[in-house]
Design a protein around this motif. Structure first.
Motif, PDB file in Angstrom:
ATOM      1  N   GLN C 280       0.794  -1.147  -0.001  1.00  0.00           N
ATOM      2  CA  GLN C 280       0.071  -0.031   0.035  1.00  0.00           C
ATOM      3  C   GLN C 280       0.833   1.237  -0.116  1.00  0.00           C
ATOM      4  O   GLN C 280       1.886   1.195   0.598  1.00  0.00           O
ATOM      5  CB  GLN C 280      -0.876   0.048   1.082  1.00  0.00           C
ATOM      6  CG  GLN C 280      -2.082   0.936   0.969  1.00  0.00           C
ATOM      7  CD  GLN C 280      -3.088   0.958   2.132  1.00  0.00           C
ATOM      8  OE1 GLN C 280      -3.088  -0.072   3.140  1.00  0.00           O
ATOM      9  NE2 GLN C 280      -3.547   2.015   2.458  1.00  0.00           N
ATOM     10  N   LYS C 281       0.364   2.436  -0.907  1.00  0.00           N
ATOM     11  CA  LYS C 281       1.244   3.270  -0.896  1.00  0.00           C
ATOM     12  C   LYS C 281       0.748   4.609   0.055  1.00  0.00           C
ATOM     13  O   LYS C 281      -0.429   4.763   0.050  1.00  0.00           O
ATOM     14  CB  LYS C 281       1.143   3.861  -2.439  1.00  0.00           C
ATOM     15  CG  LYS C 281       1.989   5.020  -2.920  1.00  0.00           C
ATOM     16  CD  LYS C 281       2.181   5.303  -4.270  1.00  0.00           C
ATOM     17  CE  LYS C 281       2.923   6.379  -4.655  1.00  0.00           C
ATOM     18  NZ  LYS C 281       2.823   7.774  -3.760  1.00  0.00           N
ATOM     19  N   GLN C 282       1.536   5.363   0.353  1.00  0.00           N
ATOM     20  CA  GLN C 282       1.118   6.555   1.139  1.00  0.00           C
ATOM     21  C   GLN C 282       0.621   7.520   0.117  1.00  0.00           C
ATOM     22  O   GLN C 282       1.609   7.581  -0.666  1.00  0.00           O
ATOM     23  CB  GLN C 282       2.350   7.086   2.057  1.00  0.00           C
ATOM     24  CG  GLN C 282       1.879   7.981   3.169  1.00  0.00           C
ATOM     25  CD  GLN C 282       3.098   8.701   3.721  1.00  0.00           C
ATOM     26  OE1 GLN C 282       4.284   8.306   3.576  1.00  0.00           O
ATOM     27  NE2 GLN C 282       2.592   9.663   4.647  1.00  0.00           N
ATOM     28  N   ILE C 283      -0.340   8.020   0.400  1.00  0.00           N
ATOM     29  CA  ILE C 283      -1.132   8.960  -0.726  1.00  0.00           C
ATOM     30  C   ILE C 283      -0.190  10.214  -0.700  1.00  0.00           C
ATOM     31  O   ILE C 283       0.075  10.856   0.352  1.00  0.00           O
ATOM     32  CB  ILE C 283      -2.487   9.327  -0.588  1.00  0.00           C
ATOM     33  CG1 ILE C 283      -3.258   7.867  -0.845  1.00  0.00           C
ATOM     34  CG2 ILE C 283      -2.942  10.404  -1.591  1.00  0.00           C
ATOM     35  CD1 ILE C 283      -4.644   7.820  -0.742  1.00  0.00           C
ATOM     36  N   THR C 284      -0.015  10.996  -1.871  1.00  0.00           N
ATOM     37  CA  THR C 284       0.857  12.128  -1.995  1.00  0.00           C
ATOM     38  C   THR C 284      -0.060  12.959  -2.602  1.00  0.00           C
ATOM     39  O   THR C 284      -1.025  12.739  -3.175  1.00  0.00           O
ATOM     40  CB  THR C 284       2.205  12.196  -2.573  1.00  0.00           C
ATOM     41  OG1 THR C 284       2.014  11.573  -3.836  1.00  0.00           O
ATOM     42  CG2 THR C 284       3.234  11.275  -1.912  1.00  0.00           C
ATOM     43  N   LEU C 285       0.108  14.082  -2.764  1.00  0.00           N
ATOM     44  CA  LEU C 285      -0.357  15.515  -3.505  1.00  0.00           C
ATOM     45  C   LEU C 285      -0.343  14.979  -4.945  1.00  0.00           C
ATOM     46  O   LEU C 285      -1.409  15.082  -5.860  1.00  0.00           O
ATOM     47  CB  LEU C 285       0.161  16.797  -3.300  1.00  0.00           C
ATOM     48  CG  LEU C 285      -0.551  17.948  -3.757  1.00  0.00           C
ATOM     49  CD1 LEU C 285      -2.125  17.974  -3.390  1.00  0.00           C
ATOM     50  CD2 LEU C 285       0.173  19.076  -3.747  1.00  0.00           C
ATOM     51  N   GLU C 286       0.878  14.188  -5.357  1.00  0.00           N
ATOM     52  CA  GLU C 286       0.823  13.922  -6.940  1.00  0.00           C
ATOM     53  C   GLU C 286      -0.179  12.756  -7.259  1.00  0.00           C
ATOM     54  O   GLU C 286      -0.608  12.921  -8.079  1.00  0.00           O
ATOM     55  CB  GLU C 286       2.237  13.383  -7.274  1.00  0.00           C
ATOM     56  CG  GLU C 286       2.511  13.135  -8.800  1.00  0.00           C
ATOM     57  CD  GLU C 286       3.625  12.300  -8.915  1.00  0.00           C
ATOM     58  OE1 GLU C 286       4.036  11.563  -8.091  1.00  0.00           O
ATOM     59  OE2 GLU C 286       4.367  12.662 -10.032  1.00  0.00           O
ATOM     60  N   ASP C 287      -0.431  12.032  -6.225  1.00  0.00           N
ATOM     61  CA  ASP C 287      -1.594  10.831  -6.544  1.00  0.00           C
ATOM     62  C   ASP C 287      -2.712  11.400  -6.513  1.00  0.00           C
ATOM     63  O   ASP C 287      -3.611  10.940  -7.582  1.00  0.00           O
ATOM     64  CB  ASP C 287      -1.619   9.661  -5.182  1.00  0.00           C
ATOM     65  CG  ASP C 287      -0.203   8.919  -5.310  1.00  0.00           C
ATOM     66  OD1 ASP C 287       0.269   8.582  -6.313  1.00  0.00           O
ATOM     67  OD2 ASP C 287       0.351   8.876  -4.109  1.00  0.00           O
ATOM     68  N   VAL C 288      -2.985  12.305  -5.734  1.00  0.00           N
ATOM     69  CA  VAL C 288      -4.367  13.053  -5.851  1.00  0.00           C
ATOM     70  C   VAL C 288      -4.715  13.708  -7.191  1.00  0.00           C
ATOM     71  O   VAL C 288      -5.778  13.589  -8.073  1.00  0.00           O
ATOM     72  CB  VAL C 288      -4.366  14.225  -4.760  1.00  0.00           C
ATOM     73  CG1 VAL C 288      -6.126  14.860  -4.708  1.00  0.00           C
ATOM     74  CG2 VAL C 288      -4.432  13.473  -3.250  1.00  0.00           C
ATOM     75  N   PHE C 289      -3.650  14.254  -7.484  1.00  0.00           N
ATOM     76  CA  PHE C 289      -3.523  15.098  -8.828  1.00  0.00           C
ATOM     77  C   PHE C 289      -3.739  13.924 -10.079  1.00  0.00           C
ATOM     78  O   PHE C 289      -4.697  14.398 -10.841  1.00  0.00           O
ATOM     79  CB  PHE C 289      -2.010  15.828  -8.966  1.00  0.00           C
ATOM     80  CG  PHE C 289      -2.273  16.647 -10.440  1.00  0.00           C
ATOM     81  CD1 PHE C 289      -2.611  17.882 -10.212  1.00  0.00           C
ATOM     82  CD2 PHE C 289      -2.007  16.021 -11.595  1.00  0.00           C
ATOM     83  CE1 PHE C 289      -2.346  18.725 -11.275  1.00  0.00           C
ATOM     84  CE2 PHE C 289      -1.985  16.970 -12.665  1.00  0.00           C
ATOM     85  CZ  PHE C 289      -2.125  18.262 -12.435  1.00  0.00           C
ATOM     86  N   LEU C 290      -2.839  13.005  -9.945  1.00  0.00           N
ATOM     87  CA  LEU C 290      -3.060  11.960 -11.067  1.00  0.00           C
ATOM     88  C   LEU C 290      -4.418  11.378 -11.111  1.00  0.00           C
ATOM     89  O   LEU C 290      -4.677  11.103 -12.243  1.00  0.00           O
ATOM     90  CB  LEU C 290      -1.953  11.067 -10.981  1.00  0.00           C
ATOM     91  CG  LEU C 290      -0.587  11.503 -11.169  1.00  0.00           C
ATOM     92  CD1 LEU C 290       0.338  10.481 -10.948  1.00  0.00           C
ATOM     93  CD2 LEU C 290      -0.282  12.242 -12.604  1.00  0.00           C
ATOM     94  N   MET C 291      -4.944  11.151  -9.881  1.00  0.00           N
ATOM     95  CA  MET C 291      -6.153  10.187  -9.859  1.00  0.00           C
ATOM     96  C   MET C 291      -7.378  11.167 -10.343  1.00  0.00           C
ATOM     97  O   MET C 291      -8.331  10.487 -10.791  1.00  0.00           O
ATOM     98  CB  MET C 291      -6.643   9.698  -8.534  1.00  0.00           C
ATOM     99  CG  MET C 291      -5.719   8.405  -8.406  1.00  0.00           C
ATOM    100  SD  MET C 291      -5.941   7.856  -6.657  1.00  0.00           S
ATOM    101  CE  MET C 291      -5.430   8.796  -5.499  1.00  0.00           C
ATOM    102  N   GLN C 292      -7.177  12.446 -10.571  1.00  0.00           N
ATOM    103  CA  GLN C 292      -8.311  13.018 -11.056  1.00  0.00           C
ATOM    104  C   GLN C 292      -8.459  12.755 -12.616  1.00  0.00           C
ATOM    105  O   GLN C 292      -9.716  13.096 -13.084  1.00  0.00           O
ATOM    106  CB  GLN C 292      -8.122  14.380 -10.959  1.00  0.00           C
ATOM    107  CG  GLN C 292      -8.065  15.063  -9.613  1.00  0.00           C
ATOM    108  CD  GLN C 292      -9.005  14.805  -8.674  1.00  0.00           C
ATOM    109  OE1 GLN C 292     -10.158  14.920  -9.091  1.00  0.00           O
ATOM    110  NE2 GLN C 292      -8.998  14.545  -7.349  1.00  0.00           N
TER     111      GLN C 292
END
Lengths: 245, 358, 300
Positions: C280-292
C-alpha cells in the motif's frame, strides 16, 4: 556497453569555463540525468555531445565515434529535443513529421509508415491536419520527441523536455522515456523537476562546469542521508556556495 | 558527407508550406507591389496638365494675340490675362492662382517667363512645355530648338517607373523575405534542431532560397504584365534574356538577404536592415527617380555599388530599347560580381554560425 | 479578502471556468493546482480585472473587478506566465519604470527601492541589464517590479517556470516573508513540491474547483487506498469492474479499488503471477492530482 564516454571534456567561452574537464561514462539503455542550477553547464554539456558546440579541449566518444572527426556520422545516431520543442507552429502536424523525415533523408515509404505509427501511438486522427500551434502542449511535446526519433537514433538528448507541462503529462512522458530505455536507447535528460530526477537510473549534479555528484538516486539519498533528491540537491549546492564564500 | 537533393527538397517544401499557411502575408507581398504600381502610375505622373498661365501683354499687336491664342488653344494651359505690375504678379503667385507668368514685352520678341519655383520639378516641366508651345508655332520668331525624343517620343512616365518598380520589388522581396525566414528559425530554436541533423549548411541555404526565387520572379512578372496592360508600357526586347537577367539580379538580392540574416539577431532587425538597405538606394541612388548625372560625385560613386542601377539599365534596355544580351554584358557582369562577393561573405559567416551556434 | 462568487467564463464552446466560488483570506498563500487547460490562467486574469466573467462576480476588498477595475489594479500585482522584463534595461531602470507605471509617490520611492534590493539581494547588480541575469535573479527582479507599488494582493502565474530548485526555494522564502508581513498571494504552479508548502490549495479540473483546503487536508480527505503492484498486466486490471484508477509507471501498476481486494484475491494474483508483489502506498499530492485524470492511459 559504453554508449557515451568523455575524458577531460572542457568548453570555454572567452575567459568563462562553462564545462570544466568532465569525465563521464554512460551505458547503453541508461537514463542519465543532468541536474544543476541555471548556467551550471548542463546545456553546454549536452550541446557538445550533440555536436552543436565544439569542445575547447578533451575527448568524447559518442557510440564509439570521435566527436571531432566523425560528427557527421554522429548526427545520424543521435536525437535531440529541446524545451522549445522545435516544431514549426505554422505547419500542420503531418507537415512537421514529413519535414523532419526529409531532413534525415528517409524515403517516402518510411516517412508514410512513421506518420501512421505516430498517429496511432499519439492517438491522433484529425489532429494530423491541424496547425501545430493549435494542438495542446502535451501533444506538442510528444510530437517533438517523435520527430526527434524519426531516424531511430541510438542516443537521445532531452533538454528540459518537460518544462511547462503539468504533472500528469510529465509522468506520461516519463513512461515513454522508460520505454525508450527498454529498447536499448541511451537517454540523457536535464530537468528542474526533482521528482523526475528520482526516475533516472543515474544522476549527475553539476555546478560551475564540474560534476559535483554522480550516482544512482537511491545511493545519492543514502550517502547524504536525505529523503529526497530535492534535499540532496539543495544541500550540495548550498554547501558548494558556502565553500566559495 | 554528400550533398543531398532530398534534404534541399525537404527544406524548400517546408518553406513553401510556411508561405501558403500565411495567406495574409502572402497577400500583402503580392498586393503591395501592385499598389505601388498604381501609385506610381497615377500619382507620380510627370505629364503635366492644367497649368495656370498668366499672360501680361505689353505689345498688344497681332503677333502677341497670336501667341496668346496659341496657349488658349492648348489643353495644357489655362490662360489668364493679368496686369504687368510686378506686385500683382507676385500676389498671384503667393495666392497660388498661377503657376507661371509669360511677359510679352513691347517688342514681341522680348519674351520673359516667370515660373513658380517652389516645386523645382514641376517648374522645369512647365518651362519645357511653354518653350515647346512657343517653338511649335513661332518658328519664325524664336530659335528653333527642335528636340527629338528617342524611344519614348510621348515622354510617357510609365516607361521609366515600371522597370524601376520591378527593380525595387525584386530586391525588396528577395532580401526581406529570405532574411526574415532565416532569422525566424534562429529565434524559434528550430535552427538548432536542424543543426543536430545531418543537414548541410549549403542544403539549408539552397532549399531556403528556392521558394523565394520563384515568388520574387512571379511578382516581377506580375508587375510587368500589369504595366503592359494598365500603362501601355512596351516590351520590345527578348523575354528570355529578361528572365535570365532578372534571375541574376534576384540572386544578388538573395545573397544580400542571407548576409542580413547573419548580422541580425531577430526578425525585427532583419526587416529594418533589409528595408533600409534595399529601398533607399534603389529609389534614390539607382537612377530610378532621379537621374544620377545630376548628383554630386560622391553620390555617383556610391551608386556604383547599388545593384538596382545595373538592373535598371538591363530592364530599360530590354523593355524599351530592345537591347540584346551582348549589349547588356557590362551590367550583367556587375550583378554577377556583386552576387559572388556577397554570397561568399555571407556564406562564410553563415557556415561559421551554423558550426558554432551560441 | 477576495471573494469569487459563481464565476463562469467560456470561449466559444469551451467552458474555461465553470461556476467557481472561492474565498481567499488575507495573509495567505493560496495555490491553484490543475492540469494544462483546466482554466487556471483564465481565472487569474479575471481576478486581475484583465477579463470579465460571463457570469458571477469577483470582489477584491470592497471593489468589483468589473465596475472598479482601476481601483482593483492599483491594489494588486500580477506576474503573468513567463513574464519577462525589458532585457535591455538595467535592474534599476526596470524597477523605476514600474514605479512610474503605478505612479508611486516620488517621496518614499527610494526607500521602497532599497527595501526591495535588500530583500531580493539584487543591490550589487542594480546596473546590470536584465537580459544578462540568471534565471533565479530574473525571477526575483520580476517579483520586485510587481511589489514596487506595495500591493495588497499578488497574483503569480507559474512564477518559477524553468528555475532551478535552489533559486526556487529562495523565491518561496521571499514570498513567505511577504505573506507574514500581510501580503495575500494567489499562485499557480506545476511544481507539486512547492504546492505542498502553501497555506491552501484549490484543485481545479475542467474549469471546476474540486477541493479547497490545506495541502494536508486535501491528501487526508482522500479516502481511497492506493496500491503499488509489481506487475505489467495493465489490461488484466483495466477490465476489472471495481478498479477506480489504474496507472502503469516504470513496470509498476498504481491502482485503487472501489472495494479493497480480500486477502485471498491478493494471494491468487500472486500465485498466478499476475503480480509479483504489492504494497500500500502513502498517498501524496501527486497521487491526488493524477487520480483526477480518470481516463485510462494509452499504451506506448
Amino acid at each position: 556497453m559504453i554508449s557515451v564516454k568523455t575524458t577531460q571534456l572542457t568548453k570555454k567561452f572567452g575567459s568563462f569555463t562553462a564545462v570544466d574537464a568532465v569525465d563521464l561514462e554512460v551505458y547503453k539503455g541508461e537514463i542519465f540525468g543532468f541536474l544543476g542550477a541555471n548556467g551550471a553547464g548542463k546545456s553546454t554539456m549536452i550541446r557538445m555531445l550533440c555536436g552543436l558546440l565544439m569542445p575547447s579541449s578533451g575527448e568524447a566518444l559518442i557510440d564509439g565515434l570521435d566527436i571531432y572527426k566523425e560528427s557527421e556520422l554522429i548526427k545520424k545516431r543521435i536525437g535531440y529535443m529541446s524545451q522549445k520543442f522545435s516544431l514549426y507552429n505554422d505547419l500542420t502536424v503531418a507537415e512537421n513529421i514529413e519535414f523532419y523525415g526529409g531532413v534525415y533523408s528517409l524515403d517516402k515509404k518510411l516517412i508514410r509508415s512513421k506518420k501512421e505509427e505516430i498517429a496511432v501511438s499519439l492517438n491522433l486522427k484529425e489532429e494530423m491536419k491541424r496547425l501545430t500551434r493549435d494542438v495542446p502542449v502535451g501533444l506538442k511535446q510528444r510530437l517533438a520527441l517523435a520527430c526527434a526519433m524519426l531516424h531511430d537514433p541510438k542516443i537521445i538528448f532531452l533538454d528540459e523536455p518537460t518544462s511547462g507541462v503539468d504533472p500528469k503529462v510529465r509522468k506520461d512522458f516519463w513512461n515513454i522515456i522508460y520505454d525508450l530505455s527498454e529498447h536499448g536507447k541511451t537517454v540523457f535528460v536535464t530537468t528542474h523537476f526533482m521528482e523526475e530526477a528520482e526516475y533516472c537510473h543515474r544522476l549527475s549534479i553539476m555546478q560551475d562546469g564540474r560534476i559535483i555528484a554522480l550516482d544512482s538516486p537511491e545511493n545519492m539519498k543514502a550517502i547524504h542521508n536525505e529523503k529526497t533528491i530535492q534535499d540532496v540537491f539543495i544541500k550540495l549546492i548550498k554547501r558548494q556556495n558556502n565553500d566559495e564564500i | 558527407m554528400k550533398f543531398n537533393l532530398n534534404r534541399v527538397y525537404a527544406i524548400a517544401k517546408k518553406e513553401f508550406f510556411h508561405i501558403i499557411h500565411d495567406p495574409r502575408s502572402l497577400l500583402i507581398v503580392i498586393l503591395l507591389p501592385l499598389l505601388q504600381l498604381l501609385m506610381f502610375g497615377y500619382a507620380l505622373n510627370t505629364e503635366v496638365k492644367d497649368i495656370n498661365l498668366g499672360i501680361a501683354d505689353n505689345a498688344l499687336n497681332m503677333q502677341s494675340k497670336e501667341i496668346i491664342r496659341n496657349f488658349e488653344g492648348s489643353e495644357m494651359f489655362h490662360v489668364f490675362g493679368i496686369s504687368t505690375r510686378t506686385e500683382d504678379i507676385h500676389q498671384a503667385f503667393l495666392e497660388q492662382k498661377l503657376n507661371a507668368v509669360l511677359l510679352i514685352g513691347e517688342d514681341v520678341n522680348d519674351l520673359q517667363l516667370i515660373v513658380d519655383g517652389s516645386d523645382p520639378n514641376y517648374a522645369s516641366l512647365i518651362k519645357n512645355y511653354v518653350n515647346q508651345a512657343l517653338a511649335s508655332k513661332q518658328e519664325n520668331m524664336l530659335v528653333d530648338i527642335r528636340v527629338q525624343l528617342l524611344f519614348n517620343p510621348e515622354l510617357k512616365s510609365s516607361y521609366f517607373f515600371v522597370p524601376g518598380l520591378i527593380a525595387l520589388i525584386l530586391v525588396m522581396i528577395s532580401a526581406l523575405l529570405t532574411s526574415i525566414s532565416i532569422t525566424r528559425e534562429k529565434e524559434n530554436g528550430t535552427l538548432e534542431q536542424l543543426l543536430v541533423s545531418p543537414l548541410q549548411p549549403l542544403e539549408f541555404i539552397i532549399g531556403k532560397l528556392l521558394p523565394y526565387v520563384f515568388l520574387s520572379m512571379l511578382i516581377g512578372f506580375l508587375i510587368l504584365i500589369m504595366g503592359l496592360i494598365l500603362f501601355d508600357v512596351v516590351f520590345v526586347g527578348n523575354a528570355i534574356a529578361f528572365t535570365i537577367l532578372s534571375f541574376v539580379y534576384v540572386c544578388t538580392a538573395l545573397s544580400f538577404g542571407l548576409m542580413i540574416s547573419t548580422v541580425s539577431k531577430n526578425q525585427m532587425q532583419a526587416m529594418l536592415i533589409a528595408l533600409i538597405f534595399t529601398m533607399m538606394p534603389t529609389l534614390m541612388l539607382s537612377g530610378f527617380l532621379m537621374p544620377l548625372e545630376s548628383m554630386p560625385w560622391l553620390i555617383r560613386l556610391i551608386s556604383w555599388i547599388v545593384p538596382a542601377k545595373y538592373y535598371l539599365k538591363i530592364a530599360r534596355g530590354l523593355m524599351i530599347k530592345g537591347n540584346n544580351l551582348g549589349e547588356l554584358l557590362e551590367p550583367m557582369l556587375f550583378l554577377l560580381g556583386f552576387t559572388v562577393i556577397l554570397l561568399s561573405i555571407a556564406w562564410n559567416r553563415f557556415a561559421k554560425q551554423m558550426r558554432e551556434l551560441k | 479578502m477576495i471573494e469569487i462568487k459563481g464565476v463562469s467564463k467560456s470561449f466559444g464552446d469551451i467552458i474555461a471556468n465553470d461556476n467557481i466560488s472561492l474565498q481567499i483570506m488575507e495573509s495567505e498563500i493560496v495555490g491553484l493546482i490543475g492540469p494544462d487547460g483546466a482554466g487556471k490562467t483564465t481565472l487569474m486574469r479575471q481576478l486581475c480585472a484583465l477579463s470579465h466573467p460571463d457570469q458571477g462576480n469577483i470582489h477584491i476588498d470592497a471593489y468589483d473587478t468589473v465596475k472598479n477595475q482601476y481601483e482593483v489594479r492599483s491594489m494588486i500585482g500580477y506576474m503573468p506566465q513567463r513574464f519577462s522584463l525589458y532585457p535591455d534595461l538595467t535592474i534599476e531602470q526596470n524597477l523605476l519604470f514600474f514605479a512610474n507605471l503605478f505612479n508611486t509617490p516620488k517621496k518614499g520611492r527610494q526607500e521602497r527601492l532599497e527595501q526591495l534590493y535588500k530583500f531580493s539581494n539584487l543591490k550589487p547588480f542594480q546596473n546590470r541589464q536584465a537580459g544578462k541575469l540568471s534565471g533565479g535573479m530574473k525571477q526575483k527582479l520580476a517579483l520586485s517590479c510587481n511589489l514596487i507599488h506595495t500591493p495588497k494582493y499578488l497574483f503569480l502565474d507559474e512564477p518559477t517556470f524553468g528555475v532551478d530548485p535552489v533559486s526556487r526555494q529562495e523565491f518561496w522564502e521571499l514570498i513567505k516573508q511577504l505573506r507574514d508581513e500581510g501580503l495575500t498571494v494567489f499562485v499557480s504552479t506545476p511544481y507539486l513540491d512547492e504546492a505542498n508548502t502553501f497555506d491552501k490549495l484549490a484543485l481545479i479540473f475542467n474549469g471546476k474547483i474540486l477541493a479547497y483546503k490545506t495541502p494536508e487536508k486535501i491528501v487526508d480527505s482522500y479516502s481511497d487506498q492506493i496500491f503499488v503492484m509489481q506487475s505489467e498486466n495493465y489490461d488484466y486490471f483495466a477490465k476489472m469492474q471495481n478498479v477506480k484508477y489504474l496507472y502503469l509507471f516504470n513496470k509498476e501498476l498504481y491502482i485503487s479499488f472501489s472495494e479493497a481486494p480480500r486477502q485471498e484475491e491478493w494471494q491468487t494474483w500472486l500465485d498466478n503471477k499476475v503480480i509479483n508483489g504489492y504494497n500500500q502506498k502513502q498517498i501524496t499530492l501527486e497521487d491526488v492530482f493524477l487520480m483526477q485524470n480518470k481516463h485510462i492511459v494509452s499504451q506506448i
